[in-house]
Design an enzyme around this catalytic site. Structure first.
Site: not given
Length: 311
Positions: A94, A183, A187, A216
């Site tokens: 953060h 992999h 986000h 998309h």
């Protein structure tokens, strides 16, 4: 649900709420053996629909979409054989103490008093900074010792060479995360964010395809977006037993959360992509609305957020 079911509401945590929820469930399970946790993530853009003309706040209407996902977690050893993946590591970062990072994505009023979500031009840079801080803590926990040693040696060599060449500048060495990750589940917060993270990690088009296609097809569904990306990988049958998966999500605050999973069985569930996965990736990614509405990028910037390119 039964009266002894514990329920937690994490509304307002933004796009990173999904992994914040997983972290909360994990912490509960540390003290409660043989527990099951249902993590529900969703986005409803109706309460934050913006009706004004500030371009930095209009983007949210184009980017965010309604969506939802659910994940069932457990620490019961008897259910191990039924699990799709096993959580190995989760790290949260953060950087909200920095003013530009805090203001990168905020809910505010425009000059006319209309409420909306403002996304500033500083958002991609804030995402990369939060991402860097997160990876600094994550890398030693998921990468092989050989890669960490190689990076440390190259970093030391670069410092020595800079001293000899009177501070010559150049791009520093990068950690190769592909030595420990098969992999990347990123986000889909926006085109600029995906490209910035891809450049930082040195990823290719195959690595970021799930995030780009999710953006998309579904847009940014906030806290549930990451699970749509994961579902794309499943639908494409990319995930095999033993594969290592890195999830990375960003959210207002500004924060970056990541978690590291190990796939425990071959996955092939198409999920939400079942009726359209054969059409992805499309041959062309041209935005059909740019010809008609591209003029909006030529408008002068307004409000605190400034101009922000439409995708």
């Amino acid at each position: 649900m039964r009266g002894d079911v514990m329920a937690y509401n994490l509304s307002g945590m933004g796009c990173s709420a999904g992994l914040v929820s997983v972290d909360l469930a994990r912490n509960v399970m540390l003290t409660r053996p043989r527990t099951m946790a249902l993590v529900l993530t969703s986005e409803s853009c109706a309460p934050n629909w913006y009706t004004g003309t500030d371009k930095s706040m209009m983007l949210g209407n184009c980017l965010f979409r309604c969506g939802g996902a659910a994940a069932l977690l457990t620490n019961d050893p008897a259910l191990r054989s039924r699990a799709k993946m096993e959580l190995r590591c989760l790290v949260r970062a953060h950087i909200g103490a920095q003013d530009d990072a805090h203001a990168a994505a905020v809910h505010r009023e425009d000059a006319d008093g209309r409420l909306g979500v403002s996304l500033s031009k500083a958002l991609p840079k804030a995402a990369v900074r939060a991402f860097t801080e997160n990876l600094q803590r994550l890398a030693p926990r998921i990468l092989p010792a050989g890669e960490l040693a190689r990076f440390a040696a190259r970093l030391l060599l670069r410092k020595l060479l800079r001293r000899k060449s009177a501070g010559a500048k150049g791009e520093g060495p990068k950690i190769n995360f592909k030595t420990g990750v098969d992999h990347f589940c990123l986000h889909p917060g926006g085109k600029a964010v995906i490209e910035a993270v891809s450049k930082s990690l040195g990823l290719n088009s195959y690595d970021v395809e799930p995030a780009r296609m999710t953006l998309h097809r579904w847009g940014n569904t906030s806290a549930s977006s990451l699970w749509y990306v994961l579902s794309y990988m499943e639908a494409k049958r990319r995930l095999k037993a033993g594969d290592r998966l890195l999830m990375v999500t960003f959210g207002s605050g500004f924060k970056c959360n990541s978690c590291y999973w190990e796939v425990t069985k071959d996955l092939a569930d198409a999920g939400a992509w079942e009726d359209c996965i054969a059409d992805y990736p499309p041959e062309k990614m041209v935005n059909p609305y740019m010809e008609k509405f591209g003029w909006v990028n030529d408008l002068p910037s307004q409000g605190q957020g400034g101009a922000f390119p439409f995708f």
